[in-house]
Design an enzyme around this catalytic site. Structure first.
Site, mmCIF file in Angstrom:
data_model
loop_
_atom_site.group_PDB
_atom_site.id
_atom_site.type_symbol
_atom_site.label_atom_id
_atom_site.label_comp_id
_atom_site.label_asym_id
_atom_site.label_seq_id
_atom_site.Cartn_x
_atom_site.Cartn_y
_atom_site.Cartn_z
ATOM 1 N N ARG A 56 67.314 -1.294 2.929
ATOM 2 C CA ARG A 56 67.901 -1.679 1.630
ATOM 3 C C ARG A 56 67.618 -3.137 1.269
ATOM 4 O O ARG A 56 68.438 -3.785 0.631
ATOM 5 C CB ARG A 56 69.414 -1.458 1.602
ATOM 6 C CG ARG A 56 69.841 -0.012 1.581
ATOM 7 C CD ARG A 56 69.876 0.561 0.166
ATOM 8 N NE ARG A 56 70.007 2.009 0.238
ATOM 9 C CZ ARG A 56 71.179 2.642 0.298
ATOM 10 N NH1 ARG A 56 72.293 1.965 0.239
ATOM 11 N NH2 ARG A 56 71.211 3.942 0.384
ATOM 12 N N ARG A 60 70.621 -4.204 -4.733
ATOM 13 C CA ARG A 60 71.590 -5.005 -5.480
ATOM 14 C C ARG A 60 71.836 -6.409 -4.946
ATOM 15 O O ARG A 60 72.412 -7.234 -5.642
ATOM 16 C CB ARG A 60 72.920 -4.240 -5.583
ATOM 17 C CG ARG A 60 72.858 -3.162 -6.644
ATOM 18 C CD ARG A 60 74.052 -2.235 -6.551
ATOM 19 N NE ARG A 60 74.029 -1.506 -5.294
ATOM 20 C CZ ARG A 60 74.897 -0.551 -4.963
ATOM 21 N NH1 ARG A 60 75.862 -0.235 -5.786
ATOM 22 N NH2 ARG A 60 74.806 0.078 -3.819
ATOM 23 N N ARG A 69 66.625 -3.533 -13.229
ATOM 24 C CA ARG A 69 67.270 -2.213 -13.238
ATOM 25 C C ARG A 69 68.178 -1.998 -14.449
ATOM 26 O O ARG A 69 68.584 -0.858 -14.722
ATOM 27 C CB ARG A 69 68.108 -2.037 -11.960
ATOM 28 C CG ARG A 69 67.442 -1.328 -10.788
ATOM 29 C CD ARG A 69 67.166 0.150 -11.022
ATOM 30 N NE ARG A 69 68.308 0.878 -11.582
ATOM 31 C CZ ARG A 69 69.368 1.257 -10.906
ATOM 32 N NH1 ARG A 69 69.446 1.015 -9.622
ATOM 33 N NH2 ARG A 69 70.367 1.901 -11.481
ATOM 34 N N ASP A 105 64.407 7.047 -3.039
ATOM 35 C CA ASP A 105 65.647 7.491 -2.396
ATOM 36 C C ASP A 105 65.373 8.799 -1.681
ATOM 37 O O ASP A 105 64.460 9.548 -2.054
ATOM 38 C CB ASP A 105 66.775 7.662 -3.421
ATOM 39 C CG ASP A 105 68.133 7.702 -2.721
ATOM 40 O OD1 ASP A 105 68.692 6.625 -2.454
ATOM 41 O OD2 ASP A 105 68.599 8.814 -2.394
#
Ligand code: CP3
Length: 377
Positions: A56, A60, A69, A105
């Site tokens: 990850r 974010r 995004r 994903d």
């Protein structure tokens, strides 16, 4: 070293059957990534620089991610090649990590096969319905993945690899159990009870489900490798909820099947789960049975790497900085990272990573500092 990955003469040369190996222009075949620290560590070498990347790492924690995004749904972003490629490259530019991990994903191949799935922010994958009964599963597994549906994936990988130069791109896929845990439950769950019930209540339906998810992930992995990924990681994030007996009999064969889709390409592979200390040797066996010769086992933060190395003699390891410590004062984090690297020396090859993904509220400058520290050791 190069010939290890040079494409073996495939049947394409004889004109009849499509070659099953990587193209001569693939980064592992043309030498761009064949001596990269990540690839060398996965082969059991000790490169001069210890490779580090973060699960990850794209996401974010990065303001540049949040910016691009904006206004785009997660799964839609995954299927827009320029955007997916840009997001994949962001953490490599910023942190100087030793691998890019493809921005996508584990549920993307489900979506491409026509399954109703969304990613709810702050929650995770949510299905249009739970797939629990024999009928539910029969309907699901009758769906096929049109190879052309994977074109946005191939395109995003190709765009990314063209920018990455000597930095390897890691492709990935969700392991059959972790995908099945979402499908059977219909949404994220704590103990994956419904999936674990199904595997015992109706083993035939269970096998049909995990065989189908294995082939879906296998096709997803293969598309990434053919388009230029230099290694792959199979994420079995929720495997730790299984007993060794259930894992071995009901899950491992499907994971082997998924990885088997890329074995002939010669790419190295990583097999990761959380809470899996009791499964580590079995997870390693999956890589071996699948024919992934060069490989590492991912270890979460619960098991110190020297203890994992004792459970997996001779096997390269990946891990296992505790993500919680990314929010601790630097001296605490620094001591922990030094300890992880020191314990990792007991393994036959070490790729530094977190024990699970980067928490979204992580200060990205801390990640850059961790990369610098690992490279300095
Ligand atoms: O940087 C990377 O690691 C590459 C991209 C990546 C994502 N998901 C992007 C993503 C990878 C490798 C995954 C794998 C994945 N997805 C796993 C296995 C790894 C793990 O974390 O255990 C799992 C279980 C999923 C399912 C999933 N997708 C979850 C649980 C979530 C989090 C939901 C949330 O909002 O907290 C997602 C969404 C997701 N996948 C995000 C990202 C960057 C966050 C979406 C957003 O930015 O809004």
């Amino acid at each position: 070293m190069l010939q290890l990955y040079a494409p073996r003469p495939g049947k394409a040369e004889s004109g009849s059957v499509k070659s099953t190996t990587i193209a001569p222009t693939h980064p592992l075949a043309d030498g761009r990534t064949s001596a990269a620290p990540l690839v060398r560590a996965l082969r059991g070498d000790r490169p001069g620089r210890t490779p580090v990347w973060f699960m990850r790492q794209a996401g974010r924690s990065l303001p540049e991610y949040r910016q691009v995004r904006q206004g785009t749904d997660m799964l839609e972003a995954c299927l827009r090649p320029e955007l997916a490629s840009e997001i994949t490259l962001q953490p490599v530019r910023r942190h100087g990590v030793d691998a890019a991990v493809f921005f996508s994903d584990i549920v993307v191949p489900l979506k491409l096969a026509g399954v109703g799935v969304d990613i709810a922010p702050g929650v995770g994958p949510v299905m249009d319905q739970p797939y629990r009964t024999a009928d539910d599963v029969a309907g699901l597994v009758s769906r096929t993945l049109d190879p052309a549906a994977l074109d946005p994936i191939r395109e995003a990988v190709a765009l990314t690899v063209a920018e990455l130069g000597p930095t390897p791109l890691l492709g990935f896929g969700g392991a059959p159990f972790t995908l099945a845990a979402y499908l059977v439950e219909g949404r994220p769950s704590r103990d994956h009870l419904a999936a674990r019930t199904l595997m015992h209540a109706d083993p035939e339906t269970w096998d049909a489900l995990v065989t189908w998810t294995a082939d879906l992930t296998g096709a997803f992995l293969r598309a990434q490798v053919e388009a230029g990924a230099s290694a792959v990681q199979l994420f079995d994030s929720w495997a730790g909820s299984l007993s060794l007996a259930d894992y071995t009999s009901r899950v491992a064969p499907a994971s082997t099947r998924a990885l088997g889709h890329v074995a002939d390409t010669g790419v190295p592979g990583i097999h990761f789960g959380t809470g899996t200390e009791h499964l580590l040797p079995a997870m390693r066996s999956v890589l071996v049975s699948a024919g992934i010769t060069d490989h590492a086992v991912g270890v979460d933060y619960r098991t110190p790497l020297d203890e994992a190395a004792a459970l997996l003699p001779g096997v390269p390891l990946q891990g296992n900085i505790d993500p919680a410590l990314l929010g601790a004062p630097w001296d605490v984090l620094e001591a922990h990272v030094r300890d992880v690297v020191a314990r990792g020396r007991k393994a036959n090859g070490h790729v530094v990573n977190l024990g699970h993904g980067v928490p979204p509220d992580t200060d990205p400058t801390v990640l850059t500092r961790v990369v610098e520290l690992v490279h300095s050791l």
